[in-house]
Design an enzyme around this catalytic site. Structure first.
Site, PDB file in Angstrom:
ATOM      1  N   HIS A 142      -0.837  11.461  22.803  1.00  0.00           N
ATOM      2  CA  HIS A 142      -0.024  10.245  22.980  1.00  0.00           C
ATOM      3  C   HIS A 142       0.811  10.342  24.256  1.00  0.00           C
ATOM      4  CE1 HIS A 142      -1.094  10.064  18.756  1.00  0.00           C
ATOM      5  NE2 HIS A 142      -0.837   8.780  18.796  1.00  0.00           N
TER       6      HIS A 142
ATOM      7  N   ASP B 107      -2.921   7.617  23.476  1.00  0.00           N
ATOM      8  CA  ASP B 107      -2.675   6.375  22.744  1.00  0.00           C
ATOM      9  C   ASP B 107      -1.246   5.865  22.933  1.00  0.00           C
ATOM     10  OD1 ASP B 107      -5.207   6.875  21.810  1.00  0.00           O
ATOM     11  OD2 ASP B 107      -4.697   6.703  19.687  1.00  0.00           O
TER      12      ASP B 107
END
Ligand code: ZN
Length: 260
Positions: free
Chosen positions: A224, A73
């Site tokens: 991430h 992400d």
């Protein structure tokens, strides 16, 4: 006139009623507080618990515990995404990237590189707000503007959406569905937005995969590679170990598209 006994009885009764009323009020107050607590708790569960389905369908994983989706992400991020792409290419693993619109605006070439490598691309809003308490208009704009930007930049249709922080409410899911998007959360969280050694990230993923295997479900791992210029190398290094683990255990890498 002149009924002292009755007067006493009335007084006693009135006092008792007062006592009972107070007690009833306390019980009622406790009941209302408990219900309110449950309602608030229920709202938080429905809005924020990653795997909750109460506000509408959210894709988590399938029932094949050999399937693992690596999802990244908040990118694209020039400080980590290129290294991650190189690693995934070296192992021929297809992953999923939920991109933030304003980061795509800053790094369109890197966004195109992710897509050109064949990874699945998802919408992660323009500015990464908590959608559970934005106006309906803002929710729709965050999702729709990002979709338009991604489709213009990458020249492909976008089918996946992940709400920032996993936070949603019915209008979030409706706005995504109206754009043909499947809303995706996760069932393994690594908290890798906080600085930590890659070994700690690996351990959380290993534990999560074992837990999912026990429950007979696939693993949807939240990692991430963004935000912008954040050092995410521990997440990239953890990815290398998780890929080696998976190949040794004959697990297969999929994207959430396999579970819609
Ligand atoms: Zn995010």
């Amino acid at each position: 006139m002149g009924h002292p006994g009755g007067g006493t009885a009335t007084l006693y009764s009135a006092e008792r009623n007062t006592v009972m009323d107070t007690s009833t009020q306390i019980k009622t107050a406790v009941a209302i507080t408990t219900l309110a607590g449950l309602a608030v708790g229920g709202w938080f569960y429905a809005a924020l618990y990653p795997t909750s389905q109460l506000f509408g369908r959210v894709v988590i994983a399938g029932d094949d515990s050999a399937e693992v989706a690596l999802t990244y992400d908040d990118g694209p991020n020039p400080a980590a995404t290129p290294q991650l792409l190189e690693l995934l290419a070296r192992h021929n693993v297809r992953a999923t990237f939920f991109l933030i619109g304003r980061h795509v605006r800053q790094e369109p070439a890197l966004a195109r590189e992710i897509a050109a490598a064949g990874h699945a691309i998802g919408n992660h809003t323009m500015t990464h707000p908590w959608l559970s308490w934005q106006s309906a208009a803002r929710v729709r704009a965050e999702i729709a503007d990002t979709n338009a930007l991604l489709e213009d930049t990458l020249g492909q249709r976008i089918r996946l959406f992940r709400p920032p922080h996993g936070a949603r409410r019915p209008v979030v899911l409706r706005a995504a569905a109206e754009l043909g998007l499947h809303t995706v959360n996760w069932n393994i969280i690594t908290h890798d937005w906080r600085p930590q050694p890659s070994a700690a990230i690996v351990e959380k993923i290993r534990n999560g995969i074992v837990r999912n295997e026990v429950h007979g479900r696939g693993s949807n791992v939240l990692l991430h590679d963004g935000g912008m210029d954040q050092p995410r190398m521990p997440s990239v290094q953890a990815t290398e170990v998780v890929i080696q683990d998976a190949f040794a255990a004959k697990r297969r890498f999929v994207t959430p598209e396999a579970w819609v």
